[in-house]
Each structure stands twice: as structure tokens, then as C-alpha cells.
Design a protein around this motif. Structure first.
Motif, PDB file in Angstrom:
ATOM      1  N   MET A   1       0.831  -1.208   0.000  1.00  9.13           N
ATOM      2  CA  MET A   1       0.000   0.000   0.000  1.00  9.13           C
ATOM      3  C   MET A   1       0.856   1.245   0.000  1.00  9.13           C
ATOM      4  SD  MET A   1      -3.404   0.402   2.227  1.00  9.13           S
ATOM      5  CE  MET A   1      -3.230  -1.038   3.275  1.00  9.13           C
ATOM      6  N   ASP A   2       0.283   2.307  -0.525  1.00 14.28           N
ATOM      7  CA  ASP A   2       1.005   3.570  -0.570  1.00 14.28           C
ATOM      8  C   ASP A   2       1.293   4.070   0.847  1.00 14.28           C
ATOM      9  OD1 ASP A   2       2.034   5.963  -1.120  1.00 14.28           O
ATOM     10  OD2 ASP A   2       0.268   6.795  -2.146  1.00 14.28           O
ATOM     11  N   PRO A   3       2.566   4.280   1.194  1.00 13.68           N
ATOM     12  CA  PRO A   3       2.861   4.728   2.567  1.00 13.68           C
ATOM     13  C   PRO A   3       2.221   6.069   2.901  1.00 13.68           C
ATOM     14  CG  PRO A   3       4.845   4.700   1.176  1.00 13.68           C
ATOM     15  CD  PRO A   3       3.767   4.037   0.399  1.00 13.68           C
ATOM     16  N   LEU A   4       2.061   6.922   1.876  1.00 13.84           N
ATOM     17  CA  LEU A   4       1.428   8.215   2.154  1.00 13.84           C
ATOM     18  C   LEU A   4      -0.011   8.023   2.601  1.00 13.84           C
ATOM     19  CD1 LEU A   4       1.827  11.292   2.024  1.00 13.84           C
ATOM     20  CD2 LEU A   4       0.805  11.202  -0.257  1.00 13.84           C
ATOM     21  N   LEU A   5      -0.687   7.091   1.898  1.00 14.52           N
ATOM     22  CA  LEU A   5      -2.090   6.813   2.214  1.00 14.52           C
ATOM     23  C   LEU A   5      -2.213   6.282   3.636  1.00 14.52           C
ATOM     24  CD1 LEU A   5      -4.481   7.169   0.303  1.00 14.52           C
ATOM     25  CD2 LEU A   5      -4.525   4.671   0.076  1.00 14.52           C
ATOM     26  N   ILE A   6      -1.286   5.385   3.980  1.00 10.80           N
ATOM     27  CA  ILE A   6      -1.321   4.803   5.328  1.00 10.80           C
ATOM     28  C   ILE A   6      -1.113   5.897   6.372  1.00 10.80           C
ATOM     29  CG2 ILE A   6      -0.109   3.261   6.893  1.00 10.80           C
ATOM     30  CD1 ILE A   6       0.565   1.592   4.381  1.00 10.80           C
ATOM     31  N   THR A   7      -0.148   6.779   6.116  1.00  9.11           N
ATOM     32  CA  THR A   7       0.115   7.863   7.069  1.00  9.11           C
ATOM     33  C   THR A   7      -1.117   8.741   7.222  1.00  9.11           C
ATOM     34  OG1 THR A   7       2.379   7.833   6.308  1.00  9.11           O
ATOM     35  CG2 THR A   7       1.714   9.720   7.620  1.00  9.11           C
ATOM     36  N   LEU A   8      -1.745   9.038   6.062  1.00 11.69           N
ATOM     37  CA  LEU A   8      -2.950   9.870   6.116  1.00 11.69           C
ATOM     38  C   LEU A   8      -4.043   9.186   6.928  1.00 11.69           C
ATOM     39  CD1 LEU A   8      -3.393  11.502   2.613  1.00 11.69           C
ATOM     40  CD2 LEU A   8      -3.099  12.626   4.820  1.00 11.69           C
ATOM     41  N   ALA A   9      -4.217   7.901   6.694  1.00 11.32           N
ATOM     42  CA  ALA A   9      -5.258   7.156   7.416  1.00 11.32           C
ATOM     43  C   ALA A   9      -4.965   7.173   8.905  1.00 11.32           C
ATOM     44  CB  ALA A   9      -5.314   5.718   6.894  1.00 11.32           C
ATOM     45  N   LYS A  10      -3.680   6.985   9.245  1.00  8.18           N
ATOM     46  CA  LYS A  10      -3.326   6.986  10.662  1.00  8.18           C
ATOM     47  C   LYS A  10      -3.549   8.356  11.284  1.00  8.18           C
ATOM     48  CE  LYS A  10       0.791   5.032  10.314  1.00  8.18           C
ATOM     49  NZ  LYS A  10       2.033   4.284  10.574  1.00  8.18           N
ATOM     50  N   ALA A  11      -3.207   9.417  10.508  1.00  9.78           N
ATOM     51  CA  ALA A  11      -3.399  10.775  11.023  1.00  9.78           C
ATOM     52  C   ALA A  11      -4.870  11.051  11.278  1.00  9.78           C
ATOM     53  CB  ALA A  11      -2.830  11.791  10.042  1.00  9.78           C
ATOM     54  N   LEU A  12      -5.698  10.604  10.333  1.00  7.78           N
ATOM     55  CA  LEU A  12      -7.141  10.805  10.498  1.00  7.78           C
ATOM     56  C   LEU A  12      -7.636  10.083  11.737  1.00  7.78           C
ATOM     57  CD1 LEU A  12      -9.488  12.134   8.956  1.00  7.78           C
ATOM     58  CD2 LEU A  12     -10.000   9.864   8.039  1.00  7.78           C
ATOM     59  N   LEU A  13      -7.175   8.846  11.886  1.00  2.00           N
ATOM     60  CA  LEU A  13      -7.570   8.042  13.043  1.00  2.00           C
ATOM     61  C   LEU A  13      -7.173   8.744  14.338  1.00  2.00           C
ATOM     62  CD1 LEU A  13      -8.764   5.211  13.704  1.00  2.00           C
ATOM     63  CD2 LEU A  13      -6.408   4.448  13.987  1.00  2.00           C
ATOM     64  N   LEU A  14      -5.935   9.266  14.346  1.00  2.00           N
ATOM     65  CA  LEU A  14      -5.426   9.939  15.544  1.00  2.00           C
ATOM     66  C   LEU A  14      -6.273  11.156  15.880  1.00  2.00           C
ATOM     67  CD1 LEU A  14      -3.064  10.198  17.650  1.00  2.00           C
ATOM     68  CD2 LEU A  14      -2.129  11.868  16.078  1.00  2.00           C
ATOM     69  N   CYS A  15      -6.575  11.962  14.826  1.00  2.00           N
ATOM     70  CA  CYS A  15      -7.367  13.167  15.069  1.00  2.00           C
ATOM     71  C   CYS A  15      -8.717  12.809  15.657  1.00  2.00           C
ATOM     72  CB  CYS A  15      -7.568  13.951  13.775  1.00  2.00           C
ATOM     73  SG  CYS A  15      -6.084  14.780  13.256  1.00  2.00           S
ATOM     74  N   LEU A  16      -9.364  11.809  15.033  1.00  2.00           N
ATOM     75  CA  LEU A  16     -10.695  11.430  15.512  1.00  2.00           C
ATOM     76  C   LEU A  16     -10.625  10.927  16.940  1.00  2.00           C
ATOM     77  CD1 LEU A  16     -12.224   9.773  12.338  1.00  2.00           C
ATOM     78  CD2 LEU A  16     -12.680  12.024  13.313  1.00  2.00           C
ATOM     79  N   THR A  17      -9.588  10.111  17.217  1.00  2.89           N
ATOM     80  CA  THR A  17      -9.458   9.595  18.574  1.00  2.89           C
ATOM     81  C   THR A  17      -9.268  10.738  19.562  1.00  2.89           C
ATOM     82  OG1 THR A  17      -8.237   7.838  17.528  1.00  2.89           O
ATOM     83  CG2 THR A  17      -8.286   7.846  19.930  1.00  2.89           C
ATOM     84  N   LEU A  18      -8.350  11.647  19.224  1.00  7.15           N
ATOM     85  CA  LEU A  18      -8.069  12.743  20.159  1.00  7.15           C
ATOM     86  C   LEU A  18      -9.316  13.580  20.404  1.00  7.15           C
ATOM     87  CD1 LEU A  18      -4.539  14.038  19.146  1.00  7.15           C
ATOM     88  CD2 LEU A  18      -5.193  12.818  21.196  1.00  7.15           C
ATOM     89  N   LEU A  19     -10.070  13.852  19.334  1.00  6.31           N
ATOM     90  CA  LEU A  19     -11.262  14.676  19.517  1.00  6.31           C
ATOM     91  C   LEU A  19     -12.322  13.932  20.309  1.00  6.31           C
ATOM     92  CD1 LEU A  19     -11.455  16.581  16.150  1.00  6.31           C
ATOM     93  CD2 LEU A  19     -10.469  17.259  18.313  1.00  6.31           C
ATOM     94  N   GLY A  20     -12.418  12.614  20.078  1.00  7.19           N
ATOM     95  CA  GLY A  20     -13.365  11.821  20.866  1.00  7.19           C
ATOM     96  C   GLY A  20     -12.984  11.814  22.328  1.00  7.19           C
ATOM     97  N   VAL A  21     -11.690  11.637  22.575  1.00  3.58           N
ATOM     98  CA  VAL A  21     -11.231  11.640  23.962  1.00  3.58           C
ATOM     99  C   VAL A  21     -11.450  13.009  24.581  1.00  3.58           C
ATOM    100  CG1 VAL A  21      -9.245  11.343  25.457  1.00  3.58           C
ATOM    101  CG2 VAL A  21      -9.557   9.830  23.534  1.00  3.58           C
ATOM    102  N   PHE A  22     -11.224  14.065  23.774  1.00  2.00           N
ATOM    103  CA  PHE A  22     -11.476  15.422  24.285  1.00  2.00           C
ATOM    104  C   PHE A  22     -12.901  15.535  24.784  1.00  2.00           C
ATOM    105  CE2 PHE A  22     -13.955  19.001  22.513  1.00  2.00           C
ATOM    106  CZ  PHE A  22     -13.731  19.918  23.520  1.00  2.00           C
TER     107      PHE A  22
END
Lengths: 337, 408
Positions: A1-22
Motif C-alpha cells: 500500500m502507498d505509505p502516504l495513504l497509510i500515514t494519512l489514514a493513521k493521522a485521520l484516526l489519531l485526530c478522531l481519537t483525540l477529539l473523541g477523547v477530548f
């Protein structure tokens, strides 16, 4: 898989998690504070008040977004986004588990060789959000708040930097993943004293960095109403709140990563379940939770410092003690290591 | 340089040296501000965070109580007095009825005086509890506020027992009390007196021994003895500056001379001492309450004079005379002799007294209340100037103003 895509997916996941935890941190904070203060706290919306953040979110979205007529519109609009963007991006360099433990992917977004510098840079830029927001509001209270926040910045950053320096000298790297893998406490027992001192100065500076009681001067509501937030309403206000909580989480994560072994668990748990100390996420989350609780506990206990007292505290005590710890660590490394 | 900027520069140059030139930032604090203890408005000149000038503006809670009281009978005045200082209502009630009683030369039974002292001192404790809670809240500590409210609630329960309400009691009457204490009051009050010292210790650990609190208040807002006397400061704030004036000792009323208590005094005059004076006063008040509870006598709670107190309900069915007195008192009230009177008392905030002028009618010709909060607020200026903006908040809190008391 494209590493950029994976990084983007992980970043999105992180943002959503952080906002949910917030969202849930606000409820948890209010509930814990209420317990400390002989109250019940929010318990009406949903079971145990669990739907409260949803109600709060709906409320803050639908509130009227007031823009002060004499405000510097562009900066006024940008400021909350600066705050939240850099608060979220600071978290990206923090490793949450051993390599390949996230369904075969690495549980971090960036493996930076300048990881710690990156975190410091991002959190410092985040302060610009507060500073510019207060300045652009064209309100006297907001101006006082933003002045305080920049004065505060130069007082605690020194202590923060020198405390981190102790760890960096011992670890010999800025890469947060390598610092965790090395475990700074295992290098030499002679270094325990400077490390312990640096841990406390870093923690205190960290609380000042995230503007929490007793260092919540930029938004000292009893003095300057709401400081830099005075003229913000609706979703922009909520973004600042988000940034504050995400910054708290970043501070907790950085303290855990630098001083408490980050994502690694204590070694003795391997005696019960082999490999348990290498499990991803759980240990970092646990350590962060301890610090988050500490932040809330402090808020329920301590009064606020005065503006000049914080400056003196930062320059005279924090800076000196952190510098002493760094010098001691340096001496130990040179002469005993 | 844009047109707008050039215009601004020209305007600034024009006003150099005139009254429009601004050296200080003038900032409006209140009347809607989190820590002005009600609707106090302050116009503050700021040099950075340092205060160069401060002007309190009052009148946002003006209710015209004095004028209203001039149009009510003397007995009805009790309804208004406690509404001024809503935190120390019994103190105002006491000051008012004492003045009227002096005018009438009424004989207040000992039991009534003792009950008045108990309620007044409990109310002083309740008022100081609010003072502490909000005072430390102004420094950013949230929790103590809820703890002090918890104890205040217990005192309010006692007040509810005797008067039926938790605020605006209206329980005192000219010549005594409206009715005797309920049976459960004395044991409940004793229970409170037993547990309260433990609470005081809790508060002490939470703030008196808290370094941040001490640093925030020590050496802040110093008012010298001379300044305090010049500005008419009274109460705990005056005693913090070294003048041991307490009207419970200086001009005892309601039998305060029979009880053993100390008047905490200090020479320092800073905000920390002003906090501590009130803290020590709470235990002194508790001492008084315990003593009165021990000495509490049985007997009537109203002046037996039928021209002042209503006759008992049972007599109305058998005695024509009682009906006449009842009718006269209810429709018209009593007529004190011509004259003027002022009785200073010690409220939780300082000297409190009602100056009454009687023209012989059933309503006072003039009512003037000497309220402590208004006079104390004047010392805000010497206390705040030269200090930081954050100190101003501490200073307001340490003066303990109640805006209802200021504006009347």
C-alpha cells in the motif's frame, strides 16, 4: 500500500481519537471535580451523563457565532484553527507501541529524528493561536489574556527545555521512539537523581504550557473574565477548548514518553502474562490517564499564581533547578559514564 | 501607510497633551464581572498589569429601602432591614430593632436577647463562610467554595427551623421575637457547634497553609492604621489594620458583655490578615454561641407591654382590651416619642447602625442606615493603587462588600 495513504489514514484516526477523547475528557473532568466538591456533576443527559458531550457539541455548533465588529477579521478567524491544528499535529511524533503492532503497521505517524524538537515547535506555535486570538479580538480583557500567555511562554519554556535536555543527554537522541526503546532509567543509577528532578520540573512546566490551574493565567476568569477567549463564541470557542484538552493530552504523553518509558509497561507484568509489557497503546493510555487525573486534581485543589509570581517561579526556580539537573547529568555522563 | 493608519496617526498627534491623550489603558470592570461580588463597577486605569487608578461606581443595586421604610410602620421595617445585607440579615434586623427599642424604651426579655445573640453570631459565621468561599474562588481555587457552602447550608437549616425561611428572615420583632424557638433548635445548634471546629481545621489546611494562597495575599493591599481611620473602615478590616474597635466590646448591646470572647486584632493590615481576622472571628463567634446555649434562660420572648407586642391569640376571644390593642397595633402600629436615635452594632462587615428620626407618628420620619460595606469600599483605592490587576480582585474579596449593603 502507498505509505502516504497509510500515514494519512493513521493521522485521520489519531485526530478522531483525540477529539473523541477530548469530548469525554470534559465530562470526566466535570464528574471528577464534582466528586471532589461534594456535587453530582453532569448526570442528566444519558446514563451517567455519557451523552453530555454530544449535547455540548450540538449547543456550541448552533450558538450564534459573534464576530466583534472592530476585530481583525482574518486573524480572529484563523486563531482558533492555529491552536487546534498545531495541538493535533504535535501528537503525531509520539509512538504508541512497538514497531508493526498496529495491525502490522507502526503505531506512530512520523518517526522523526528530531521528534522532541518537533513536539516543542508545534506546541509553541499553538500558543500563537491564543496570542493572536486575544490580540485580534480588539478587547481589553482579551489583550491582557494574550499578553499574559506570551509572558508565560517565555517563563516556562526555559524550564521545559532544560528538563528535556537531561533526558536528551542521557539518551543521546531526539527521536522519541529511540528514547522509549533505550529506557533512560536503565543507563546508570547515578543518573536517577537528575532524572527525577527533571521529571518534576518538566511536569510543572508542562502544566504551565497547557494553561491549567495553577498556571491558567491567560484565561483567569476571576480577573480577566475569560482572557483570550472573552470575545469568542460558538464553534470557535469550542476549537480553543479542544486545543486546550489536546494540549493536555500531548503534555501527558510527552512526560510519559520521556520519563516513564512511553508505551512500555513495567517489566514485572511479564511474570503474569508473557509479553504484556510490550502491548501497544494500553500502557501509554494508562500513563496519560494518570497525568490527566493529576491535572484535574490540581485544578480542584490549588488557587492560581499571580502573573509576576509565575514569571519569578519560572525564571528563578524552574529554570535554575532544571539547569542544575542538566549539569549534574552532564557531569555524571562525562566523569562516570 | 494606509489612509486609515494615517488618520489614526494624525488623531494621536492632535491629542498629544490634551485630555484625550491616553497613557493608561482604561478598563471597565463590572457591573457584570465574575469577581466583583455582585454589581460593583470599577473603572480601572491600567499601566500594563499595574493599577494606576481605580474608581468604584456604585448604585446598580439601588432599591430605595430607606425611603420605603419611612412609609411603613416601625414593626414592618423588619421586612426590609434584612434584605440589604442578605448575607448577614440577622445583623441588620438586630441593628434596626435595637434602634426602635431604644426610641420606645422597650424591655426586651433576656431569653429574646439570648436567642438574638445566637442567631446573630451564627449568621456572622455563615456570612464569613461565604466570604471565604468566594474569596478563595477569586484566586482560582474552586473547591473550598463548595465546602464552605456545605457548612453554611447547615446554619441555614437552623435559621429555617426558627423563622421558616433561609434568607430574609424577618424573625426579630420590636420588643422581642416573633415566636419562641422550636424544640429541636437547641440540640441541632449544639450538634453544629460540636462539628464546626473540625471543619475550620479543614479550611485551614486548604488555604491558610497553602503557599499559593499566602503568596497571593501577604503584603497585598496594605492599609495603614491612619488610612483605615481616615477612610472610615470598620469591622474585621479595621481590626486588621491595628484598631481594636468592636462594638460588641466597645458599646455592648443585647447582653454581649456577659459572654467571654476575644477580638482578633493585627497590626499588619494586608489582605492575608484581613482574611485571617475573619477566620479567627468564626471560632470566637462559635465560642459565644456555645456560651449562650449553656446560659439560655426560660421565659417570654416578647416585651409584655401590650402597646408594643401583639396579645396572645387566646386572649382575643375573652378580652375586649386585647382586641383593641391588637386592632391598634395591626392597623396603625405604635407611636414612639419624638426624638432621634442611633445604636451602633457590629455586623460581619463592620459598624452597622440605623439612625431613626421619630416625629411621634407611627412611621419613622427619617431612616438612614450606616452600612459598613459602603464605607469599607472607599479603602479600595489606597489598597489597590500600585498593585497588580490580580491583586485588585483579592483586595475586593478581602473587603467583603455586599452590594445590597452598599446601594441599599
Amino acid at each position: 500500500m502507498d505509505p502516504l495513504l497509510i500515514t494519512l489514514a493513521k493521522a485521520l484516526l489519531l485526530c478522531l481519537t483525540l477529539l473523541g477523547v477530548f469530548a469525554y475528557m470534559t465530562v470526566i473532568e466535570r464528574r471528577i471535580l464534582a466528586r471532589m466538591q461534594h456535587r453530582l456533576g453532569p448526570n442528566r443527559v444519558g446514563p451517567f451523563g455519557l451523552l453530555q458531550p454530544i449535547a455540548d457539541a450540538i449547543k456550541s455548533i448552533f450558538k450564534e457565532d459573534i464576530v466583534v465588529s472592530a476585530a481583525d477579521r482574518l486573524i480572529y478567524f484563523l486563531a482558533p484553527f492555529i491552536s487546534i491544528t498545531f495541538a493535533l499535529s504535535a501528537f503525531g511524533a509520539i509512538p504508541a507501541g512497538p514497531a508493526g503492532s498496529l495491525f502490522g503497521f507502526d503505531p506512530w505517524i512520523m518517526d522523526l529524528d528530531i521528534g522532541l524538537l518537533y513536539v516543542f515547535a508545534a506546541t509553541s506555535i499553538g500558543v500563537y493561536g491564543i496570542f493572536l486570538g486575544g490580540w485580534a479580538s480588539n478587547s481589553k480583557y482579551a489583550l491582557l489574556g494574550s499578553l499574559r500567555s506570551s509572558a508565560q511562554l517565555i517563563s516556562y519554556e526555559l524550564g521545559l527545555g532544560f528538563s528535556a535536555l537531561t533526558v536528551l543527554m542521557i539518551a543521546g537522541t531526539l527521536n522519541l521512539r529511540e528514547i522509549v526503546e533505550l529506557n533512560v532509567w536503565s543507563v546508570s543509577p547515578l543518573l536517577w537523581l537528575p532524572l527525577a528532578v527533571a521529571f518534576f520540573t518538566f511536569l510543572i512546566s508542562g502544566i504551565a504550557e497547557v494553561n491549567r490551574t495553577p498556571f491558567d493565567l491567560p484565561e483567569a476568569e476571576q480577573e480577566i473574565v475569560a482572557g483570550y477567549l472573552t470575545e469568542y463564541s460558538s464553534i470557535k470557542w469550542a476549537l480553543f477548548q479542544m486545543a486546550e484538552y489536546v494540549n493536555m493530552m500531548t503534555a501527558a504523553a510527552v512526560v510519559s514518553t520521556l520519563f516513564l518509558g512511553g508505551w512500555r509497561g513495567p517489566g514485572f507484568v511479564d511474570a503474569f502474562i508473557p509479553g504484556m509489557s510490550e502491548w501497544p497503546f494500553i500502557w501509554l493510555i494508562l500513563k496519560m490517564a494518570i497525568f490527566m487525573f493529576l491535572f484535574i486534581w490540581l485544578r480542584g485543589t490549588l488557587p492560581r499564581f499571580r502573573y509576576d509570581q509565575l514569571m519569578r517561579f519560572g525564571w528563578v526556580y524552574l529554570f535554575e533547578i532544571a539547569l542544575g539537573a542538566a549539569l549534574l547529568a552532564g557531569a555524571v555522563i562525562v566523569f562516570a559514564g | 501607510m494606509t489612509v486609515k493608519e494615517r488618520e489614526t496617526a494624525v488623531r494621536v498627534a492632535e491629542h498629544a497633551g490634551s485630555e484625550f491623550e491616553t497613557k493608561y489603558m482604561r478598563i471597565n470592570v463590572g457591573p457584570q464581572h465574575p469577581s466583583t461580588h455582585g454589581v460593583l463597577r470599577l473603572v480601572v486605569d491600567l499601566d500594563g498589569e499595574r493599577i494606576a487608578g481605580i474608581k468604584p461606581q456604585i448604585g446598580y443595586l439601588h432599591t430605595g429601602f430607606e425611603k420605603t421604610m419611612e412609609n411603613r410602620t416601625y414593626q414592618q421595617g423588619v421586612t426590609y432591614s434584612n434584605r440589604m445585607d442578605y448575607l448577614h440579615g440577622f445583623g441588620h434586623d438586630l441593628a434596626y430593632v435595637l434602634s426602635v427599642e431604644k426610641l420606645l424604651d422597650a424591655k426586651v426579655p433576656i431569653r429574646a436577647e439570648q436567642i438574638r445573640v445566637i442567631l446573630n453570631e451564627l449568621n456572622r459565621i455563615a456570612s464569613h463562610l461565604v466570604f471565604f468561599g468566594t474569596g478563595i474562588l477569586d484566586m482560582g481555587a474552586l473547591t473550598l467554595f463548595f465546602y464552605t457552602m456545605r457548612e453554611r447550608e447547615k446554619i441555614l437549616d437552623l435559621f429555617e427551623m426558627v423563622s421558616g425561611v433561609r434568607m430574609n428572615y424577618g424573625y426579630f420583632r420590636v420588643g422581642g421575637l416573633s415566636k419562641d424557638l422550636p424544640e429541636e433548635f437547641v440540640p441541632a445548634a449544639r450538634a453544629f457547634c460540636n462539628e464546626f471546629p473540625r471543619m475550620l481545621e479543614q479550611y485551614a489546611t486548604m488555604f491558610v497553609k497553602n503557599d499559593i494562597f499566602v503568596n497571593r495575599t501577604k503584603g497585598i493591599g496594605v492599609i495603614s492604621k491612619e488610612q483605615a481611620l481616615d477612610y472610615g473602615l470598620t469591622g474585621p478590616s479595621l481590626r486588621a489594620s491595628g484598631v481594636p474597635l468592636d462594638f460588641r466590646k466597645a458599646q455592648p448591646y443585647s447582653g454581649y458583655e456577659n459572654y467571654d470572647f476575644d477580638v482578633p486584632t493585627s497590626e499588619v493590615g494586608d489582605a492575608f490578615v484581613r482574611f485571617m481576622m475573619r477566620f479567627e472571628e468564626m471560632s470566637e463567634s462559635l465560642k459565644i454561641v456555645v456560651q449562650v446555649l449553656d446560659q439560655l434562660e426560660e421565659g417570654p420572648v416578647k416585651d409584655p407591654d401590650r402597646r408594643i407586642s401583639l396579645p396572645p391569640r387566646s386572649e382575643l376571644e375573652t378580652s375586649m382590651e386585647a382586641v383593641i390593642f391588637h386592632f391598634k397595633l395591626v392597623t396603625e402600629g405604635f407611636h414612639p416619642p419624638r426624638g432621634e436615635v442611633y445604636v451602633p452594632t457590629e455586623s460581619a462587615r463592620g459598624e452597622l447602625g440605623y439612625y431613626l428620626v421619630s416625629d411621634g407618628g407611627s412611621m419613622p420620619y427619617r431612616v438612614k442606615v450606616r452600612v459598613p460595606s459602603l464605607m469599607n469600599l472607599q479603602s479600595l483605592e489606597p489598597a489597590c493603587i500600585g498593585g497588580l490587576f490580580a491583586d485588585m480582585v483579592v483586595n475586593i474579596a478581602s473587603m467583603d462588600p455586599v452590594m445590597g449593603d452598599v446601594d441599599k
